[in-house]
Design a protein around this motif. Structure first.
Motif, PDB file in Angstrom:
ATOM      1  N   ASP A   1       0.828  -1.199   0.000  1.00 56.37           N
ATOM      2  CA  ASP A   1       0.000   0.000   0.000  1.00 56.37           C
ATOM      3  C   ASP A   1       0.869   1.259   0.000  1.00 56.37           C
ATOM      4  O   ASP A   1       0.542   2.238  -0.650  1.00 56.37           O
ATOM      5  CB  ASP A   1      -0.929   0.007   1.203  1.00 56.37           C
ATOM      6  CG  ASP A   1      -2.006  -1.069   1.099  1.00 56.37           C
ATOM      7  OD1 ASP A   1      -2.232  -1.600  -0.005  1.00 56.37           O
ATOM      8  OD2 ASP A   1      -2.606  -1.393   2.134  1.00 56.37           O
ATOM      9  N   TYR A   2       1.949   1.211   0.758  1.00 51.93           N
ATOM     10  CA  TYR A   2       2.830   2.385   0.813  1.00 51.93           C
ATOM     11  C   TYR A   2       3.458   2.656  -0.549  1.00 51.93           C
ATOM     12  O   TYR A   2       3.588   3.803  -0.969  1.00 51.93           O
ATOM     13  CB  TYR A   2       3.928   2.201   1.855  1.00 51.93           C
ATOM     14  CG  TYR A   2       3.421   2.187   3.273  1.00 51.93           C
ATOM     15  CD1 TYR A   2       2.793   3.304   3.824  1.00 51.93           C
ATOM     16  CD2 TYR A   2       3.574   1.059   4.077  1.00 51.93           C
ATOM     17  CE1 TYR A   2       2.321   3.302   5.114  1.00 51.93           C
ATOM     18  CE2 TYR A   2       3.112   1.052   5.380  1.00 51.93           C
ATOM     19  CZ  TYR A   2       2.491   2.170   5.898  1.00 51.93           C
ATOM     20  OH  TYR A   2       2.031   2.165   7.183  1.00 51.93           O
ATOM     21  N   GLU A   3       3.856   1.577  -1.239  1.00 55.39           N
ATOM     22  CA  GLU A   3       4.468   1.748  -2.552  1.00 55.39           C
ATOM     23  C   GLU A   3       3.461   2.305  -3.556  1.00 55.39           C
ATOM     24  O   GLU A   3       3.812   3.135  -4.404  1.00 55.39           O
ATOM     25  CB  GLU A   3       5.047   0.417  -3.026  1.00 55.39           C
ATOM     26  CG  GLU A   3       6.264  -0.003  -2.221  1.00 55.39           C
ATOM     27  CD  GLU A   3       6.689  -1.450  -2.446  1.00 55.39           C
ATOM     28  OE1 GLU A   3       6.079  -2.136  -3.305  1.00 55.39           O
ATOM     29  OE2 GLU A   3       7.614  -1.879  -1.760  1.00 55.39           O
ATOM     30  N   LEU A   4       2.220   1.873  -3.457  1.00 52.51           N
ATOM     31  CA  LEU A   4       1.179   2.403  -4.333  1.00 52.51           C
ATOM     32  C   LEU A   4       0.982   3.893  -4.063  1.00 52.51           C
ATOM     33  O   LEU A   4       0.871   4.695  -4.994  1.00 52.51           O
ATOM     34  CB  LEU A   4      -0.128   1.638  -4.128  1.00 52.51           C
ATOM     35  CG  LEU A   4      -1.319   2.118  -4.951  1.00 52.51           C
ATOM     36  CD1 LEU A   4      -1.048   1.945  -6.446  1.00 52.51           C
ATOM     37  CD2 LEU A   4      -2.578   1.357  -4.546  1.00 52.51           C
ATOM     38  N   CYS A   5       0.964   4.269  -2.803  1.00 55.88           N
ATOM     39  CA  CYS A   5       0.828   5.686  -2.444  1.00 55.88           C
ATOM     40  C   CYS A   5       2.007   6.491  -2.980  1.00 55.88           C
ATOM     41  O   CYS A   5       1.837   7.627  -3.434  1.00 55.88           O
ATOM     42  CB  CYS A   5       0.738   5.849  -0.929  1.00 55.88           C
ATOM     43  SG  CYS A   5      -0.812   5.273  -0.231  1.00 55.88           S
TER      44      CYS A   5
ATOM     45  N   ASP B   1       0.757  15.851   4.123  1.00 55.28           N
ATOM     46  CA  ASP B   1       0.300  14.490   3.818  1.00 55.28           C
ATOM     47  C   ASP B   1       1.460  13.624   3.350  1.00 55.28           C
ATOM     48  O   ASP B   1       1.545  12.437   3.674  1.00 55.28           O
ATOM     49  CB  ASP B   1      -0.803  14.514   2.757  1.00 55.28           C
ATOM     50  CG  ASP B   1      -2.093  15.127   3.270  1.00 55.28           C
ATOM     51  OD1 ASP B   1      -2.252  15.205   4.513  1.00 55.28           O
ATOM     52  OD2 ASP B   1      -2.924  15.536   2.442  1.00 55.28           O
ATOM     53  N   LEU B   2       2.351  14.233   2.585  1.00 56.31           N
ATOM     54  CA  LEU B   2       3.533  13.528   2.105  1.00 56.31           C
ATOM     55  C   LEU B   2       4.426  13.114   3.282  1.00 56.31           C
ATOM     56  O   LEU B   2       4.894  11.975   3.353  1.00 56.31           O
ATOM     57  CB  LEU B   2       4.303  14.433   1.144  1.00 56.31           C
ATOM     58  CG  LEU B   2       5.391  13.822   0.309  1.00 56.31           C
ATOM     59  CD1 LEU B   2       4.812  12.749  -0.613  1.00 56.31           C
ATOM     60  CD2 LEU B   2       6.071  14.909  -0.509  1.00 56.31           C
TER      61      LEU B   2
ATOM     62  N   ARG C   1       6.426   9.029   6.800  1.00 60.26           N
ATOM     63  CA  ARG C   1       6.716   8.707   8.200  1.00 60.26           C
ATOM     64  C   ARG C   1       6.089   7.373   8.590  1.00 60.26           C
ATOM     65  O   ARG C   1       6.743   6.524   9.210  1.00 60.26           O
ATOM     66  CB  ARG C   1       6.218   9.817   9.127  1.00 60.26           C
ATOM     67  CG  ARG C   1       6.611   9.571  10.593  1.00 60.26           C
ATOM     68  CD  ARG C   1       6.005  10.582  11.550  1.00 60.26           C
ATOM     69  NE  ARG C   1       4.563  10.397  11.618  1.00 60.26           N
ATOM     70  CZ  ARG C   1       3.667  11.352  11.398  1.00 60.26           C
ATOM     71  NH1 ARG C   1       4.039  12.574  11.111  1.00 60.26           N
ATOM     72  NH2 ARG C   1       2.382  11.089  11.486  1.00 60.26           N
ATOM     73  N   GLU C   2       4.844   7.172   8.194  1.00 60.86           N
ATOM     74  CA  GLU C   2       4.175   5.904   8.514  1.00 60.86           C
ATOM     75  C   GLU C   2       4.867   4.732   7.817  1.00 60.86           C
ATOM     76  O   GLU C   2       5.021   3.665   8.407  1.00 60.86           O
ATOM     77  CB  GLU C   2       2.693   5.961   8.132  1.00 60.86           C
ATOM     78  CG  GLU C   2       1.880   6.917   8.980  1.00 60.86           C
ATOM     79  CD  GLU C   2       1.946   6.609  10.474  1.00 60.86           C
ATOM     80  OE1 GLU C   2       1.828   5.425  10.855  1.00 60.86           O
ATOM     81  OE2 GLU C   2       2.142   7.555  11.269  1.00 60.86           O
ATOM     82  N   HIS C   3       5.293   4.942   6.590  1.00 56.10           N
ATOM     83  CA  HIS C   3       6.005   3.897   5.852  1.00 56.10           C
ATOM     84  C   HIS C   3       7.328   3.591   6.542  1.00 56.10           C
ATOM     85  O   HIS C   3       7.681   2.419   6.753  1.00 56.10           O
ATOM     86  CB  HIS C   3       6.222   4.340   4.408  1.00 56.10           C
ATOM     87  CG  HIS C   3       6.767   3.266   3.520  1.00 56.10           C
ATOM     88  ND1 HIS C   3       7.175   3.507   2.242  1.00 56.10           N
ATOM     89  CD2 HIS C   3       6.978   1.932   3.713  1.00 56.10           C
ATOM     90  CE1 HIS C   3       7.605   2.394   1.688  1.00 56.10           C
ATOM     91  NE2 HIS C   3       7.502   1.423   2.563  1.00 56.10           N
TER      92      HIS C   3
ATOM     93  N   THR D   1      15.991  -2.180   8.146  1.00 53.31           N
ATOM     94  CA  THR D   1      16.692  -0.898   8.059  1.00 53.31           C
ATOM     95  C   THR D   1      17.219  -0.626   6.650  1.00 53.31           C
ATOM     96  O   THR D   1      17.365   0.531   6.270  1.00 53.31           O
ATOM     97  CB  THR D   1      17.849  -0.823   9.072  1.00 53.31           C
ATOM     98  OG1 THR D   1      18.730  -1.929   8.865  1.00 53.31           O
ATOM     99  CG2 THR D   1      17.340  -0.834  10.496  1.00 53.31           C
ATOM    100  N   GLU D   2      17.474  -1.661   5.885  1.00 56.75           N
ATOM    101  CA  GLU D   2      17.954  -1.472   4.509  1.00 56.75           C
ATOM    102  C   GLU D   2      16.888  -0.778   3.662  1.00 56.75           C
ATOM    103  O   GLU D   2      17.165   0.189   2.956  1.00 56.75           O
ATOM    104  CB  GLU D   2      18.342  -2.825   3.896  1.00 56.75           C
ATOM    105  CG  GLU D   2      18.968  -2.726   2.537  1.00 56.75           C
ATOM    106  CD  GLU D   2      20.285  -1.959   2.527  1.00 56.75           C
ATOM    107  OE1 GLU D   2      20.531  -1.218   1.550  1.00 56.75           O
ATOM    108  OE2 GLU D   2      21.064  -2.087   3.491  1.00 56.75           O
ATOM    109  N   LYS D   3      15.654  -1.271   3.738  1.00 55.07           N
ATOM    110  CA  LYS D   3      14.561  -0.641   2.990  1.00 55.07           C
ATOM    111  C   LYS D   3      14.228   0.739   3.556  1.00 55.07           C
ATOM    112  O   LYS D   3      13.842   1.644   2.810  1.00 55.07           O
ATOM    113  CB  LYS D   3      13.312  -1.525   3.001  1.00 55.07           C
ATOM    114  CG  LYS D   3      13.396  -2.677   2.033  1.00 55.07           C
ATOM    115  CD  LYS D   3      12.076  -3.402   1.917  1.00 55.07           C
ATOM    116  CE  LYS D   3      12.190  -4.529   0.909  1.00 55.07           C
ATOM    117  NZ  LYS D   3      10.948  -5.295   0.804  1.00 55.07           N
ATOM    118  N   ALA D   4      14.394   0.905   4.862  1.00 58.99           N
ATOM    119  CA  ALA D   4      14.162   2.212   5.478  1.00 58.99           C
ATOM    120  C   ALA D   4      15.157   3.231   4.930  1.00 58.99           C
ATOM    121  O   ALA D   4      14.791   4.367   4.601  1.00 58.99           O
ATOM    122  CB  ALA D   4      14.274   2.113   6.997  1.00 58.99           C
TER     123      ALA D   4
END
Length: 182
Positions: free
Chosen positions: A1-5, A18-19, A24-26, A36-39
């Motif tokens: 969902d985060y990637e779609l957003c 909003d961005l 931040r939520e992602h 942590t790598e994806k973060a």
């Protein structure tokens, strides 16, 4: 969902707040998962440094787990050191050092000292009061290495004074010894 957003963000204008909230939520989700790598990849994809700083700081203020706090403190120090106020910089560096000291403790005991992660000297004092001398030795060694050439609101001398204070208390006997006479 985060990637779609994120894809929608590139196609349609999204208000800045909003961005920030979305990223931040992602970021919090990734850190809770321990990824942590994806973060780091997420933070690197954010083009606006102001947005990235806001996301990182707001996430750090969520008081996440030890690894996440350590990651965010390290990231903020490495990428936004000049953008932070002196007080905020000291706060983040203290959290980084405190989390580094926590990582030297046995894993099952970390939870007992996590609330002191942003106050390394107080954590050291708590360890001394709990008679965790072996842990204190490792913590002091870690602190000496981390404090080399840095100013964080406390110094190596402050650590030495704290150790001296408790060493003195350990040798202080509240009663006098009387000699028994026959």
């Amino acid at each position: 969902d985060y990637e779609l957003c994120e894809e929608w963000e590139h196609l349609y204008p999204v208000p800045r707040e909003d961005l920030i909230h979305l990223h931040r939520e992602h970021l919090l989700h990734l850190l809770e998962m321990g990824d942590t790598e994806k973060a780091l990849q997420l933070l690197q994809r954010i083009e606006d440094p102001g947005v990235c700083l806001a996301i990182s700081e707001q996430s750090l203020d969520q008081h996440l787990n030890l690894a996440a706090s350590h990651f965010l403190a390290d990231y903020l120090t490495a990428h936004f050191y000049a953008s932070l106020t002196t007080a905020r910089r000291n706060e983040i560096q203290a959290l980084y050092i405190g989390s580094k000291v926590l990582l030297t403790l046995p894993e099952l005991s970390r939870v007992n000292y996590f609330h002191l992660s942003s106050r390394p000297l107080l954590m050291l004092e708590q360890l001394l009061m709990n008679m965790k001398v072996d842990w204190v030795a490792v913590a002091v060694q870690t602190l000496h290495q981390l404090l080399a050439g840095q100013e964080l609101g406390f110094t190596v001398e402050d650590i030495d004074n704290l150790l001296s204070k408790y060493a003195e208390k350990a040798l202080n006997f509240p009663f006098t010894l009387k000699e028994k006479r026959s």
